[in-house]
Design a protein around this motif. Structure first.
Motif, mmCIF file in Angstrom:
data_model
loop_
_atom_site.group_PDB
_atom_site.id
_atom_site.type_symbol
_atom_site.label_atom_id
_atom_site.label_comp_id
_atom_site.label_asym_id
_atom_site.label_seq_id
_atom_site.Cartn_x
_atom_site.Cartn_y
_atom_site.Cartn_z
ATOM 1 N N GLU A 256 0.851 -1.157 0.162
ATOM 2 C CA GLU A 256 0.169 0.070 0.176
ATOM 3 C C GLU A 256 1.070 1.305 -0.104
ATOM 4 O OE1 GLU A 256 -3.533 1.948 -0.097
ATOM 5 O OE2 GLU A 256 -3.205 0.070 -0.230
ATOM 6 N N GLU A 257 1.885 1.116 0.762
ATOM 7 C CA GLU A 257 3.020 2.223 1.095
ATOM 8 C C GLU A 257 3.580 2.719 -0.448
ATOM 9 O OE1 GLU A 257 7.389 3.472 2.685
ATOM 10 O OE2 GLU A 257 6.448 1.443 3.079
ATOM 11 N N ALA A 258 4.000 1.567 -1.191
ATOM 12 C CA ALA A 258 4.384 1.767 -2.555
ATOM 13 C C ALA A 258 3.600 2.127 -3.528
ATOM 14 C CB ALA A 258 4.935 0.269 -2.942
ATOM 15 N N THR B 83 2.103 7.190 -6.470
ATOM 16 C CA THR B 83 1.077 8.047 -7.072
ATOM 17 C C THR B 83 1.523 9.582 -6.558
ATOM 18 O OG1 THR B 83 -0.859 6.779 -6.810
ATOM 19 C CG2 THR B 83 -1.403 9.076 -6.703
ATOM 20 N N MET B 84 1.953 9.688 -5.321
ATOM 21 C CA MET B 84 2.453 11.021 -4.876
ATOM 22 C C MET B 84 3.666 11.260 -5.691
ATOM 23 S SD MET B 84 1.674 10.463 -0.654
ATOM 24 C CE MET B 84 2.154 11.941 -0.167
ATOM 25 N N GLU B 85 4.574 10.348 -5.847
ATOM 26 C CA GLU B 85 5.785 10.707 -6.425
ATOM 27 C C GLU B 85 5.587 11.551 -7.999
ATOM 28 O OE1 GLU B 85 8.123 7.340 -6.437
ATOM 29 O OE2 GLU B 85 9.424 7.723 -4.651
ATOM 30 N N GLN C 71 6.347 14.687 -9.208
ATOM 31 C CA GLN C 71 7.013 15.089 -10.516
ATOM 32 C C GLN C 71 6.057 16.350 -11.320
ATOM 33 O OE1 GLN C 71 7.401 11.659 -13.068
ATOM 34 N NE2 GLN C 71 8.478 12.562 -14.371
ATOM 35 N N GLU C 72 4.899 16.077 -11.555
ATOM 36 C CA GLU C 72 4.221 17.284 -12.189
ATOM 37 C C GLU C 72 4.393 18.685 -11.629
ATOM 38 O OE1 GLU C 72 0.378 15.714 -12.026
ATOM 39 O OE2 GLU C 72 0.610 14.070 -13.693
#
Length: 248
Positions: free
Chosen positions: A204-206, A211-213, A217-218
């Protein structure tokens, strides 16, 4: 008593100073001291020298003189000692110096014939020593048999108690083994559950971090774009030539 002391005095002369017993095959040394032949020869062999154990005088040769007179004296002393021991083995009345031939049932004590006729034991009940021995040995035998039976019962009780203790210890050992085994199984289940939950959390962390990474990036790309635009605008602002500024 005086005669006894005299007997002990002369019989001491028939005792070997090495074995402390009456002489056997007595011999004399050159110094005049007497010993048993075997005692003195063993002493010399043990010491490794020919010396007198009494005066320590040393001799070149082993000269042993037989003493027949001392041998006869020693034999008489030995016989007298055995006879004296036999006499003393018979119990005597301390008061009358007579042999204790009766047993007073009233006082439960051994007495002599003079005691039995005296005032102290008047109207008491007596019996011969042999008869008393037989009666009391019978009582002792009865007590012995009773105690033997009691001993047997106690031994059985002891054995039963040992078996009970062994049974409790064995049951406890089995219970401890069961507890250890059950907790080992529980530990294995909990370990597997732990690893499963940790795996779910990491998964779940990955997923969340991915998604957060991507969002990060955006955001960073937008930020870089804005920063580039700001840099261009700053360059325009910094132009000192107005014509060139408007041309740009």
């Amino acid at each position: 008593m005086a005669a006894k002391d005299q007997v002990e005095s002369w019989t001491e002369e028939a005792i070997c100073p090495i074995c402390l017993d009456f002489f056997t095959d007595p011999v004399s040394l050159e110094c005049g001291h007497y010993f048993c032949r075997s005692c003195i020869t063993q002493s010399w062999d043990r010491e490794g020298r020919n010396s007198c154990p009494e005066c320590r005088e040393e001799f070149t040769d082993r000269i042993l003189r037989v003493s027949r007179a001392l041998a006869r004296l020693s034999e008489k002393a030995r016989t007298l000692s055995l006879n004296q021991t036999g006499k003393e083995s018979k119990l005597q009345c301390e008061k009358h110096q007579e042999e204790l031939k009766l047993f007073c049932e009233t006082d439960k004590t051994l007495i002599c014939l003079v005691c039995a006729a005296g005032r102290e034991h008047k109207s008491h009940s007596f019996m011969p020593v042999d008869e008393a021995v037989e009666i009391y040995k019978g009582q002792v035998k009865s007590t012995f048999e009773s105690l033997t039976e009691k001993e047997s019962d106690i031994q059985e009780e002891e054995q039963q108690q040992k078996e009970n203790i062994s049974g409790v210890q064995e049951e406890s050992h089995n219970l401890q083994s069961q507890v250890t085994s059950q907790f080992a199984e529980l530990h294995q289940i909990l370990t597997e559950k732990e690893q499963c939950l940790l795996g779910d959390i990491r998964e779940e962390e990955a997923k969340i971090v991915k998604t957060m990474e991507k969002n990060l990036q955006e955001i960073q790309e937008n930020l870089n774009s804005i920063q580039e635009e700001l840099s261009k605008l700053q360059e325009q602002i910094d132009h000192k030539d107005g014509v060139m500024f408007l041309k740009g």
